[in-house]
Design an enzyme around this catalytic site. Structure first.
Site, PDB file in Angstrom:
ATOM      1  N   ASP A  13      -5.424  11.357 -35.367  1.00  0.00           N
ATOM      2  CA  ASP A  13      -6.740  11.394 -36.020  1.00  0.00           C
ATOM      3  C   ASP A  13      -6.717  10.827 -37.437  1.00  0.00           C
ATOM      4  O   ASP A  13      -7.463  11.270 -38.314  1.00  0.00           O
ATOM      5  CB  ASP A  13      -7.286  12.837 -36.042  1.00  0.00           C
ATOM      6  CG  ASP A  13      -7.329  13.440 -34.658  1.00  0.00           C
ATOM      7  OD1 ASP A  13      -7.623  12.694 -33.707  1.00  0.00           O
ATOM      8  OD2 ASP A  13      -7.072  14.648 -34.522  1.00  0.00           O
ATOM      9  N   HIS A  41     -11.045   8.469 -30.542  1.00  0.00           N
ATOM     10  CA  HIS A  41     -11.160   7.503 -31.636  1.00  0.00           C
ATOM     11  C   HIS A  41     -12.640   7.274 -31.943  1.00  0.00           C
ATOM     12  O   HIS A  41     -13.387   6.791 -31.099  1.00  0.00           O
ATOM     13  CB  HIS A  41     -10.474   6.179 -31.251  1.00  0.00           C
ATOM     14  CG  HIS A  41      -9.008   6.344 -30.954  1.00  0.00           C
ATOM     15  ND1 HIS A  41      -8.222   5.340 -30.483  1.00  0.00           N
ATOM     16  CD2 HIS A  41      -8.184   7.425 -31.094  1.00  0.00           C
ATOM     17  CE1 HIS A  41      -6.980   5.787 -30.339  1.00  0.00           C
ATOM     18  NE2 HIS A  41      -6.942   7.047 -30.689  1.00  0.00           N
TER      19      HIS A  41
HETATM   20  P1  GDP Z   1      -8.233   8.329 -34.679  1.00  0.00           P
HETATM   21  O1  GDP Z   1      -7.954   9.253 -33.556  1.00  0.00           O
HETATM   22  O2  GDP Z   1      -7.002   7.980 -35.455  1.00  0.00           O
HETATM   23  O3  GDP Z   1      -9.013   7.112 -34.289  1.00  0.00           O
HETATM   24  O4  GDP Z   1      -9.167   9.146 -35.702  1.00  0.00           O
HETATM   25  P2  GDP Z   1     -10.434  10.056 -35.286  1.00  0.00           P
HETATM   26  O5  GDP Z   1     -11.566   9.152 -34.970  1.00  0.00           O
HETATM   27  O6  GDP Z   1     -10.049  11.089 -34.318  1.00  0.00           O
HETATM   28  O7  GDP Z   1     -10.680  10.830 -36.647  1.00  0.00           O
HETATM   29  C1  GDP Z   1     -10.956  10.172 -37.846  1.00  0.00           C
HETATM   30  C2  GDP Z   1     -12.320  10.652 -38.334  1.00  0.00           C
HETATM   31  O8  GDP Z   1     -12.489  10.274 -39.694  1.00  0.00           O
HETATM   32  C3  GDP Z   1     -13.493  10.013 -37.612  1.00  0.00           C
HETATM   33  O9  GDP Z   1     -14.546  10.932 -37.562  1.00  0.00           O
HETATM   34  C4  GDP Z   1     -13.842   8.809 -38.460  1.00  0.00           C
HETATM   35  O10 GDP Z   1     -15.206   8.432 -38.341  1.00  0.00           O
HETATM   36  C5  GDP Z   1     -13.560   9.358 -39.836  1.00  0.00           C
HETATM   37  N1  GDP Z   1     -13.066   8.369 -40.799  1.00  0.00           N
HETATM   38  C6  GDP Z   1     -12.262   7.297 -40.593  1.00  0.00           C
HETATM   39  N2  GDP Z   1     -11.927   6.710 -41.761  1.00  0.00           N
HETATM   40  C7  GDP Z   1     -12.559   7.418 -42.734  1.00  0.00           C
HETATM   41  C8  GDP Z   1     -12.573   7.325 -44.164  1.00  0.00           C
HETATM   42  O11 GDP Z   1     -11.943   6.458 -44.772  1.00  0.00           O
HETATM   43  N3  GDP Z   1     -13.325   8.259 -44.843  1.00  0.00           N
HETATM   44  C9  GDP Z   1     -14.015   9.242 -44.186  1.00  0.00           C
HETATM   45  N4  GDP Z   1     -14.699  10.114 -44.925  1.00  0.00           N
HETATM   46  N5  GDP Z   1     -14.012   9.348 -42.850  1.00  0.00           N
HETATM   47  C10 GDP Z   1     -13.281   8.471 -42.137  1.00  0.00           C
HETATM   48  P1  IMO Z   2      -5.672  10.500 -31.382  1.00  0.00           P
HETATM   49  O1  IMO Z   2      -5.366   9.223 -30.637  1.00  0.00           O
HETATM   50  C1  IMO Z   2      -4.557  14.581 -32.467  1.00  0.00           C
HETATM   51  C2  IMO Z   2      -2.067  16.790 -29.625  1.00  0.00           C
HETATM   52  C3  IMO Z   2      -2.781  17.959 -28.988  1.00  0.00           C
HETATM   53  C4  IMO Z   2      -1.609  18.898 -28.773  1.00  0.00           C
HETATM   54  C5  IMO Z   2      -0.472  17.946 -28.389  1.00  0.00           C
HETATM   55  C6  IMO Z   2      -0.237  17.796 -26.895  1.00  0.00           C
HETATM   56  O2  IMO Z   2      -7.106  10.853 -31.400  1.00  0.00           O
HETATM   57  O3  IMO Z   2      -5.020  10.507 -32.720  1.00  0.00           O
HETATM   58  P2  IMO Z   2      -1.633  16.659 -24.929  1.00  0.00           P
HETATM   59  O4  IMO Z   2      -3.017  16.941 -24.424  1.00  0.00           O
HETATM   60  O5  IMO Z   2      -1.410  15.246 -25.350  1.00  0.00           O
HETATM   61  O6  IMO Z   2      -0.567  17.138 -23.974  1.00  0.00           O
HETATM   62  O7  IMO Z   2      -1.491  17.592 -26.237  1.00  0.00           O
HETATM   63  O8  IMO Z   2      -0.851  16.674 -28.930  1.00  0.00           O
HETATM   64  N1  IMO Z   2      -2.776  15.484 -29.510  1.00  0.00           N
HETATM   65  C7  IMO Z   2      -3.496  14.941 -30.483  1.00  0.00           C
HETATM   66  N2  IMO Z   2      -3.814  15.399 -31.707  1.00  0.00           N
HETATM   67  N3  IMO Z   2      -4.973  13.364 -32.083  1.00  0.00           N
HETATM   68  C8  IMO Z   2      -4.658  12.878 -30.873  1.00  0.00           C
HETATM   69  O9  IMO Z   2      -4.970  11.632 -30.478  1.00  0.00           O
HETATM   70  C9  IMO Z   2      -3.893  13.683 -29.996  1.00  0.00           C
HETATM   71  N4  IMO Z   2      -3.424  13.528 -28.750  1.00  0.00           N
HETATM   72  C10 IMO Z   2      -2.725  14.631 -28.464  1.00  0.00           C
HETATM   73  O10 IMO Z   2      -3.740  18.524 -29.843  1.00  0.00           O
HETATM   74  O11 IMO Z   2      -1.254  19.526 -29.983  1.00  0.00           O
HETATM   75 MG    MG Z   3      -8.545  11.104 -32.834  1.00  0.00          MG
END
Ligand code: GDP
Ligand code: IMO
Ligand code: MG
Length: 426
Positions: A13, A41
């Protein structure tokens, strides 16, 4: 170099989706190499002037760019109903992916029974549960490693598929007792799903290598992150795939020398969803600040993310394994209101600094974390679009991280929107 790789450098994330969306503007193909729909994502983009949010799980985030082709590689595990649910949701949001989405015939299938078993395993673990996404990821990769999994190509041999499927389910009944599951109904359902999936299926190795030979630009979207890697993460509190750079090669059939530019995505602090160690976690007002200002709620499960300071011990470990050419520091704006910002520099056990990130969680539980403290900039940076316009204290924070890790930070996120990204090199 025609291949750029985007990888999560912490516990997930970090904002990989946002960077992938930006880079997809200059890519012909965006490919996923590992994980499944445990990933989440989020992309925030203007569509016809309207702020639109897309949540990608299994499909490549590059698809938001209408000229970009999405490819799901052999290293990904695919729950076919979720694949179509996501595709239909994109279509409803006005994103047409017709003719530009492909799936490897070698990818392992995730079935509903894997998801049920994922939940049952967690219950068995009780107080030491992993906190999985319950998407069946662990059970599906276990099946792959034990050579009993079903792959996409198996769907197109209905006679043997049915037998193999029944054997798989029976094996799970023997292990977990007779849970509610309509095996024959599933076999029927998968006949229809196979027919619908057929036009998407390719030999992704041939597909990708042909594209590379034609000079097509390929962008690889990592899922999950380094500290969730099955080998290098906080085992067993990890996911079940190789989420680091090795997984790019094995998950797509690419030789290492084909990999060009590797970008690590790093949140300006740290978050983690689910169980497991987190040495810089802040179970206090700072943690609450990061959680609420950063809107730290999981994209896949909606769970509140645990929050803490940036951990450069984690980052050094991650840099060694992935060999980042550059970093994207994200969510720097979330630190805006803090009077003081800390960064972990070293772990010590009995007063002695450790050389690396410990493998043994027993050792990890005893580490004393040493921090550097920076004064906060205490002003809003979310509208800044040029690096030089960031407050001096903010630039000092960024440059300290860069110097410490010896990796240039070339992208800086200051908000969720596509345009809230500074390029430090410009
Ligand atoms: P990913 O799994 O790595 O793609 O990340 P996620 O989408 O799960 O979580 C990142 C969150 O932060 C999302 O809600 C994005 O919209 C938000 N986000 C990404 N970059 C930024 C940033 O630079 N600033 C803020 N405030 N939010 C961001
Ligand atoms: P993105 O791509 C954050 C974590 C789960 C759990 C562990 C194992 O959005 O960054 P699983 O279901 O894969 O067997 O869970 O891994 N986990 C993540 N945490 N971002 C993710 O993906 C994750 N994918 C798995 O929360 O702790
Ligand atoms: Mg994510």
């Amino acid at each position: 170099m025609t291949i750029t790789v985007v990888l999560g450098s912490q516990w997930g994330d970090e904002g990989k989706g946002k960077l992938v969306d930006i880079l997809a503007a200059d890519a012909d193909i965006c490919a996923r190499c590992a994980g499944g729909n445990n990933a989440g994502h989020t992309i925030v983009v203007p569509i016809n002037g309207v702020r639109t949010t897309f949540a990608f799980h299994l499909l490549p985030s590059g698809l938001v760019n209408p000229a970009c082709i999405g490819l799901i590689g052999n290293g990904v595990v695919i729950h076919v109903p979720s694949f179509f649910a996501e595709l239909d949701a994109l279509q409803t949001q006005g994103l047409d992916c017709t003719g530009r989405l492909f799936v490897s015939d070698r990818a392992i299938l995730v079935f509903d029974f894997h998801q049920i078993v994922d939940g049952l395993k967690e219950v068995e673990l009780g107080g030491s549960s992993i906190g999985t996404t319950k998407k069946g990821i662990g059970p599906a990769y276990s099946g792959k490693a034990s050579r009993s999994g079903l792959r996409v190509h198996h769907l197109f041999d209905p006679a043997t598929f049915a037998d193999k499927f029944r054997k798989l389910v029976d094996g799970r009944f023997k292990r977990y007792g007779h849970f509610e599951y309509d095996t024959e109904g599933e076999i029927q359902r998968y006949q229809a799903l196979a027919a619908r999936l057929k036009p998407y299926v390719v030999d992704s190795v041939v597909y990708l290598h042909k594209a590379l030979a034609q000079g097509k630009r390929v962008l690889i979207e990592g899922a999950n992150a380094a500290m969730l890697d099955i080998d290098f993460g906080t085992y067993p509190f990890v996911t079940s795939s190789s989420t680091t750079v090795g997984g790019v090669c094995t998950g797509l059939g690419l030789p290492p020398r084909a990999v060009g530019h590797i970008i690590g995505v790093t949140k300006a602090y740290t978050t983690r969803v689910g169980g497991g160690p987190f040495p810089t976690e802040q179970l206090n007002a700072t943690g609450e600040h990061l959680q609420s200002v950063g809107h730290e709620l999981g994209t896949t499960t909606g769970r509140a993310r645990r929050c803490g300071w940036l951990d450069l011990v984690v980052m050094k470990h991650s840099c060694m394994i992935n060999g980042y050419d550059a970093l994207n520091l994200t969510k720097l704006d979330v630190l805006d209101g803090l009077p003081e910002i800390k960064v972990a520099l070293t772990y010590k056990v009995d007063g002695i600094a450790l050389d690396g990130f410990p493998a043994d969680l027993g050792v990890l539980a005893t580490v004393e974390v040493e921090y550097a403290t920076f004064p906060g900039w205490e002003s809003s940076i979310s509208r800044v679009r040029k690096y030089q316009d960031l407050p001096e204290k903010c630039r000092a924070y960024v440059e300290f991280i860069e110097d410490f890790l010896k990796v240039p930070i070339t992208w800086i996120g200051v908000g969720p929107e596509r345009d809230a990204m500074l390029s430090k090199t410009k």
